[in-house]
Design a protein around this motif. Sequence first.
Motif: not given
Length: 409
Positions: A178, A209, A235, A284, A287
Amino acid sequence: MTYGPLLSDIESAAESLKPHIGHTPLEFSQHLSDLLGSRVMLKMENLQRTGSFKIRGATYRLSRLSEEERSHGVVAASAGNHAQGVALAARELGIPATIFMPLGVPVPKLLSTRGYGAEVVLEGETVETPLRLAKEFAERTGAIFIPPYDHRDVIVGQGTLGLEIMADAPDVETVIMGIGGGGLIAGVAAAIKEKAAASGRTVRIIGVQAENAAPFPVSLEAGTPVEVVTRPTIADGIYVARPGDVPFEIIRDLVDEVVTVSDDDIARAIVTLLERAKVVVEPAGAVGVAAIMAGKIHASGTAVVILSGGNIDPMLLQRVVAHGLAASGRYMTIRIPLPDRPGQLSRVSEIVSQAGANVVEVQHTRHGQGLQISQVSLQISVETRGEEHKELTLRALRDGGFAPVVINE
């Protein structure tokens, strides 16, 4: 490149950090390997001290302070992982720490930060207010402000994670992680790219992202950091509107690709990691897995996905799991208007059962929701086996003369 060589600094940092951080494991994932069509390894940085990679950069930055600077203490602003990293690093190095956090910070992160010995000040609805107050505090007291990503020392510290990947997976061909402000991917890319080049190899670095807060694709196209309009995302650990200036220069030169994923993608990834890998990962940190599951990543050879953190509020985890199951077609809440006469609930239950679905919650009411006097409303939560089975269940209810409406999509 104006930022200069980083590998030697990262290798030096790795030595200095050995007493303070753990060498996190690298685990094989058969499920993700099947999805990607090549070998996938998970870098379990969610098992790091403080529950995320942030302890690396924070500790290295604090270790570089002079005795004079240490005497004034350090200050930071964060809604979670950076706060915990700075707090623990400060405690272990004997430096006073003050952390400004927003009022809505998850309770576990607040308690952990205080538990590591930092003085915590709660102020503001978003992290912008704590950030402003932390910088004012630094100017007023002489405390050293510790940024979460926009500093060379922080990037060098985060880059030690890249050295661990190269040591444990020397055949790695792709690394996925991420991106928030860019400190982690800048450090890891610098370490891995230089290390691989020394042996005549190339390794692809892919950043991910959240699509609701994705300044990097626009910034990379423009060739300079660009601030974008953001929308809420689960996130929060990578929720930024603008790349950091220092990491952006490195990312522009060394990162091969940046992709985005939706909150639904992230929720599905968290559920998959719980079920298949038996690990708890914050949004987060998930991802990279989300990008693989959403078909955003194409790779050959060994791919390493960094699970960058595991600090998720249990209340949020509960909501994310429910959302992830719904997004995977494995859980739905439906509302059905029924004639107000005996046997209707029994008929619905029988149809759902014959379809092979499982009712987990029932709400039955005669009031509100635009009902006629002769109607009642039935709301049921149903567990299904996926999208196909979900549609089969809905079709069975319609064939039975009912009009189900899915209300959790």
